[in-house]
Design a protein around this motif. Structure first.
Motif, PDB file in Angstrom:
ATOM      1  N   LEU A  40      35.079  27.228  23.731  1.00 33.94           N
ATOM      2  CA  LEU A  40      34.925  25.943  23.056  1.00 33.94           C
ATOM      3  C   LEU A  40      34.507  24.866  24.049  1.00 33.94           C
ATOM      4  CD1 LEU A  40      35.563  25.301  20.037  1.00 33.94           C
ATOM      5  CD2 LEU A  40      37.769  24.421  20.816  1.00 33.94           C
ATOM      6  N   ARG A  41      33.552  24.041  23.648  1.00 33.57           N
ATOM      7  CA  ARG A  41      33.099  22.949  24.520  1.00 33.57           C
ATOM      8  C   ARG A  41      34.231  21.985  24.838  1.00 33.57           C
ATOM      9  NH1 ARG A  41      27.734  22.318  20.806  1.00 33.57           N
ATOM     10  NH2 ARG A  41      29.352  22.177  19.245  1.00 33.57           N
ATOM     11  N   LEU A  42      35.047  21.704  23.828  1.00 29.07           N
ATOM     12  CA  LEU A  42      36.133  20.746  24.010  1.00 29.07           C
ATOM     13  C   LEU A  42      37.176  21.275  24.990  1.00 29.07           C
ATOM     14  CD1 LEU A  42      36.908  17.955  23.044  1.00 29.07           C
ATOM     15  CD2 LEU A  42      38.125  18.982  21.140  1.00 29.07           C
ATOM     16  N   LEU A  43      37.414  22.580  24.972  1.00 30.65           N
ATOM     17  CA  LEU A  43      38.372  23.178  25.895  1.00 30.65           C
ATOM     18  C   LEU A  43      37.815  23.170  27.319  1.00 30.65           C
ATOM     19  CD1 LEU A  43      41.041  24.604  26.400  1.00 30.65           C
ATOM     20  CD2 LEU A  43      39.971  26.751  25.715  1.00 30.65           C
ATOM     21  N   ALA A  44      36.529  23.471  27.464  1.00 29.82           N
ATOM     22  CA  ALA A  44      35.899  23.401  28.790  1.00 29.82           C
ATOM     23  C   ALA A  44      36.014  21.989  29.351  1.00 29.82           C
ATOM     24  CB  ALA A  44      34.436  23.833  28.696  1.00 29.82           C
ATOM     25  N   ARG A  45      35.790  20.983  28.507  1.00 25.05           N
ATOM     26  CA  ARG A  45      35.896  19.581  28.921  1.00 25.05           C
ATOM     27  C   ARG A  45      37.332  19.232  29.314  1.00 25.05           C
ATOM     28  NH1 ARG A  45      34.350  14.640  30.862  1.00 25.05           N
ATOM     29  NH2 ARG A  45      32.303  14.816  29.931  1.00 25.05           N
ATOM     30  N   GLU A  46      38.301  19.709  28.535  1.00 26.18           N
ATOM     31  CA  GLU A  46      39.718  19.428  28.822  1.00 26.18           C
ATOM     32  C   GLU A  46      40.114  19.975  30.193  1.00 26.18           C
ATOM     33  OE1 GLU A  46      43.744  21.535  27.488  1.00 26.18           O
ATOM     34  OE2 GLU A  46      42.672  20.687  25.781  1.00 26.18           O
ATOM     35  N   VAL A  47      39.727  21.232  30.472  1.00 25.92           N
ATOM     36  CA  VAL A  47      40.087  21.846  31.758  1.00 25.92           C
ATOM     37  C   VAL A  47      39.272  21.219  32.891  1.00 25.92           C
ATOM     38  CG1 VAL A  47      40.214  24.006  33.055  1.00 25.92           C
ATOM     39  CG2 VAL A  47      40.814  23.973  30.631  1.00 25.92           C
ATOM     40  N   SER A 198      30.993  19.680  15.255  1.00 23.14           N
ATOM     41  CA  SER A 198      29.747  18.965  14.980  1.00 23.14           C
ATOM     42  C   SER A 198      29.761  17.527  15.481  1.00 23.14           C
ATOM     43  CB  SER A 198      29.468  18.975  13.472  1.00 23.14           C
ATOM     44  OG  SER A 198      30.552  18.400  12.768  1.00 23.14           O
ATOM     45  N   LEU A 199      30.924  17.023  15.894  1.00 22.54           N
ATOM     46  CA  LEU A 199      30.987  15.667  16.433  1.00 22.54           C
ATOM     47  C   LEU A 199      30.368  15.627  17.828  1.00 22.54           C
ATOM     48  CD1 LEU A 199      34.680  14.713  15.487  1.00 22.54           C
ATOM     49  CD2 LEU A 199      32.597  14.035  14.284  1.00 22.54           C
ATOM     50  N   SER A 200      29.880  14.461  18.232  1.00 22.23           N
ATOM     51  CA  SER A 200      29.351  14.316  19.590  1.00 22.23           C
ATOM     52  C   SER A 200      30.488  14.474  20.593  1.00 22.23           C
ATOM     53  CB  SER A 200      28.701  12.946  19.762  1.00 22.23           C
ATOM     54  OG  SER A 200      29.706  11.940  19.799  1.00 22.23           O
ATOM     55  N   PRO A 201      30.188  14.863  21.842  1.00 19.10           N
ATOM     56  CA  PRO A 201      31.256  15.009  22.841  1.00 19.10           C
ATOM     57  C   PRO A 201      32.100  13.742  22.991  1.00 19.10           C
ATOM     58  CG  PRO A 201      29.183  15.830  23.716  1.00 19.10           C
ATOM     59  CD  PRO A 201      28.877  15.204  22.394  1.00 19.10           C
ATOM     60  N   GLN A 202      31.439  12.589  23.014  1.00 19.61           N
ATOM     61  CA  GLN A 202      32.167  11.328  23.203  1.00 19.61           C
ATOM     62  C   GLN A 202      33.119  11.064  22.046  1.00 19.61           C
ATOM     63  OE1 GLN A 202      28.835  11.688  23.315  1.00 19.61           O
ATOM     64  NE2 GLN A 202      28.353  11.377  25.486  1.00 19.61           N
ATOM     65  N   THR A 203      32.639  11.265  20.816  1.00 15.72           N
ATOM     66  CA  THR A 203      33.470  11.025  19.629  1.00 15.72           C
ATOM     67  C   THR A 203      34.637  12.002  19.589  1.00 15.72           C
ATOM     68  OG1 THR A 203      31.522  10.264  18.412  1.00 15.72           O
ATOM     69  CG2 THR A 203      33.453  10.852  17.115  1.00 15.72           C
ATOM     70  N   ARG A 204      34.339  13.274  19.859  1.00 12.81           N
ATOM     71  CA  ARG A 204      35.373  14.304  19.820  1.00 12.81           C
ATOM     72  C   ARG A 204      36.459  14.026  20.862  1.00 12.81           C
ATOM     73  NH1 ARG A 204      31.748  18.630  19.772  1.00 12.81           N
ATOM     74  NH2 ARG A 204      32.124  18.879  21.977  1.00 12.81           N
ATOM     75  N   ALA A 206      37.223  11.190  22.186  1.00 12.90           N
ATOM     76  CA  ALA A 206      37.958   9.977  21.803  1.00 12.90           C
ATOM     77  C   ALA A 206      38.972  10.264  20.703  1.00 12.90           C
ATOM     78  CB  ALA A 206      36.972   8.901  21.346  1.00 12.90           C
ATOM     79  N   GLN A 207      38.612  11.135  19.766  1.00  8.11           N
ATOM     80  CA  GLN A 207      39.534  11.487  18.682  1.00  8.11           C
ATOM     81  C   GLN A 207      40.747  12.247  19.217  1.00  8.11           C
ATOM     82  OE1 GLN A 207      39.175  11.077  14.948  1.00  8.11           O
ATOM     83  NE2 GLN A 207      38.043   9.378  15.851  1.00  8.11           N
ATOM     84  N   VAL A 208      40.494  13.205  20.120  1.00 13.23           N
ATOM     85  CA  VAL A 208      41.600  13.964  20.728  1.00 13.23           C
ATOM     86  C   VAL A 208      42.519  13.021  21.498  1.00 13.23           C
ATOM     87  CG1 VAL A 208      42.168  15.668  22.514  1.00 13.23           C
ATOM     88  CG2 VAL A 208      40.394  16.170  20.831  1.00 13.23           C
ATOM     89  N   LYS A 209      41.929  12.104  22.263  1.00 18.54           N
ATOM     90  CA  LYS A 209      42.730  11.156  23.057  1.00 18.54           C
ATOM     91  C   LYS A 209      43.586  10.280  22.146  1.00 18.54           C
ATOM     92  CE  LYS A 209      42.342   7.895  26.902  1.00 18.54           C
ATOM     93  NZ  LYS A 209      43.339   6.945  26.398  1.00 18.54           N
ATOM     94  N   MET A 210      43.004   9.858  21.025  1.00 17.92           N
ATOM     95  CA  MET A 210      43.737   9.003  20.086  1.00 17.92           C
ATOM     96  C   MET A 210      44.986   9.729  19.569  1.00 17.92           C
ATOM     97  SD  MET A 210      42.127   6.989  16.801  1.00 17.92           S
ATOM     98  CE  MET A 210      41.820   8.427  15.776  1.00 17.92           C
ATOM     99  N   TYR A 211      44.840  11.025  19.276  1.00 17.04           N
ATOM    100  CA  TYR A 211      45.983  11.806  18.804  1.00 17.04           C
ATOM    101  C   TYR A 211      46.980  12.062  19.932  1.00 17.04           C
ATOM    102  CZ  TYR A 211      48.750  15.697  17.018  1.00 17.04           C
ATOM    103  OH  TYR A 211      49.801  16.501  16.651  1.00 17.04           O
ATOM    104  N   GLN A 212      46.477  12.487  21.086  1.00 23.45           N
ATOM    105  CA  GLN A 212      47.347  12.808  22.214  1.00 23.45           C
ATOM    106  C   GLN A 212      48.134  11.587  22.704  1.00 23.45           C
ATOM    107  OE1 GLN A 212      47.789  15.988  22.016  1.00 23.45           O
ATOM    108  NE2 GLN A 212      47.367  16.545  24.132  1.00 23.45           N
ATOM    109  N   ASP A 213      47.524  10.417  22.623  1.00 25.38           N
ATOM    110  CA  ASP A 213      48.192   9.184  23.071  1.00 25.38           C
ATOM    111  C   ASP A 213      49.176   8.635  22.035  1.00 25.38           C
ATOM    112  OD1 ASP A 213      46.761   9.392  25.378  1.00 25.38           O
ATOM    113  OD2 ASP A 213      45.365   7.750  24.943  1.00 25.38           O
TER     114      ASP A 213
END
Length: 374
Positions: A40-47, A198-204, A206-213
């Motif tokens: 997953l792109r989001l997981l690669a970005r997280e790590v 399907s969300l852009s990397p920046q939007t995705r 930001a959404q994860v950060k909003m939940y995690q925070d």
């Protein structure tokens, strides 16, 4: 990679929340260089963000289908499985969620990485216990380590959207359902984050950060959430147990349900899962399915999808033929026609494209163009 190195191979198998990925990151950072391929792109970005904090921005690379950050001095690479630079030399190499080798669309990529992605000094294959018999047969020299789950996972039955506990993730299988559920949550609870591929990397991000925070207490996601995202989720609610897989609408397999449900509960914190009661939910889980999900007891895999990783590029026709050849190994099955091969065939029908291809270098370039994600 596979021709160059004969390093020790370790298969670290087990359910979700066993610390497999955390272990791989620790091992990678202990080497002079390393690479991990993620589903997953989001997981690669997280790590990537985690490793940057340890090693510095100028030493760490992120390579996915939509982002490419490769500093000149980069020594640690975090990639999606498809984007792993297989021609580079790394001290450590790992592939995460390797059981995706059974996925009709992407499985042949994961099979190729299991068989050929190797670190100079150490190689790790991370995945579900269902891979064990295949690892034993395909990689007889690999050491297999089983890791138990840190916390328990419990089925709590159907619940209405208005009765879901805080820190819940609702999983839906269409964009329409994701947005409809998010809107209902906003009305009832004041807010919800959305995570979709399907969300852009920046939007995705930001959404994860909003939940995690903790800005919102609810997350609505597609089944991508099952691919290793380390989110602070206490409860997983399935809006449906059926999805369209690109070919047909079908019920999720037990392994797929378990992969997603297992995202509830992190580290020592227990988690729960259930279905969303109401019109969106399609059906219930059976008693025997619930028992197997709680025990992480999933069917073993008998074979993996395969496709020629180094096809013949002498001509366009030779390229297509070699991509359609069978594996010649009973544990491997020919992969269904993926999008990149379908695109290549379509381009090959265009005589104007054919005129531009005069040698093997042009054939390789055409194949690279057909393989561009999305």
């Amino acid at each position: 990679m596979s021709q160059q190195f004969h390093s020790p191979i370790t298969a670290v198998l087990g359910p979700t929340n066993t610390g497999k990925t955390h272990l791989a990151v620790e091992r990678m950072c202990a080497h002079s260089s390393g690479m991990i391929g993620f589903p997953l792109r989001l997981l690669a970005r997280e790590v990537y963000d985690r490793v940057v904090a340890l090693k510095g921005e100028n030493r760490v690379a992120l390579v996915t289908g939509e982002e490419k950050i490769v500093p000149p001095d980069a020594r640690w690479f975090l990639c999606t499985a498809e984007a792993m630079p297989m021609d580079r030399d790394f001290g450590f190499v790992a592939i995460d969620e390797a059981q995706l080798a059974i996925n009709p669309e992407r499985g042949h990529i994961f099979t190729n990485r299991i068989l050929h992605a190797r670190g100079r000094d150490e190689t790790m294959i991370l995945g579900s216990e269902s891979l064990r018999p295949l690892i034993r047969q395909l990689l007889p020299d690999a050491e297999i380590i089983t890791r138990p789950r840190f916390s328990t996972l419990t089925y709590v039955g159907p619940r209405k959207l208005s009765r879901l506990p805080r820190r819940s993730a609702i999983v839906a299988f269409s964009i329409e359902d994701v947005y409809a559920i998010a809107e209902m949550l906003r009305r009832q609870h004041g807010g919800a984050a959305i995570v979709m591929g399907s969300l852009s990397p920046q939007t995705r991000n930001a959404q994860v950060k909003m939940y995690q925070d903790g800005e919102v207490d609810f997350l609505v996601a597609t089944d991508a959430i099952g691919m290793g995202l380390n989110l602070d989720v206490s409860h997983i609610a399935f809006a449906a147990l059926k999805k369209f897989d690109g070919r047909r609408r079908r019920r999720l397999t037990l392994s797929e349900i378990g992969q997603i449900a297992g995202r509830a509960g992190r580290h020592q914190k227990d988690g729960s899962f259930g279905v969303l009661s109401g019109s969106i939910s399609s059906d219930e889980l059976q008693v025997e399915e619930i028992e197997r999900l709680e025990d992480h007891d999933f069917p073993t895999l008998d074979w993996l999808y395969w496709r020629e990783a180094e096809p013949d590029c002498s001509s366009v026709d030779d390229l297509i033929q070699s991509l359609e050849e069978g594996p010649g190994e009973r544990l491997l099955q020919p992969a269904p026609e993926a999008i990149d091969l379908a695109v290549l065939k379509r381009l090959a029908q265009d005589q104007n494209v054919r005129k531009l291809v005069s040698g093997s270098d042009d054939v390789r370039r055409l194949w690279e163009a057909a393989s561009i994600p999305d």
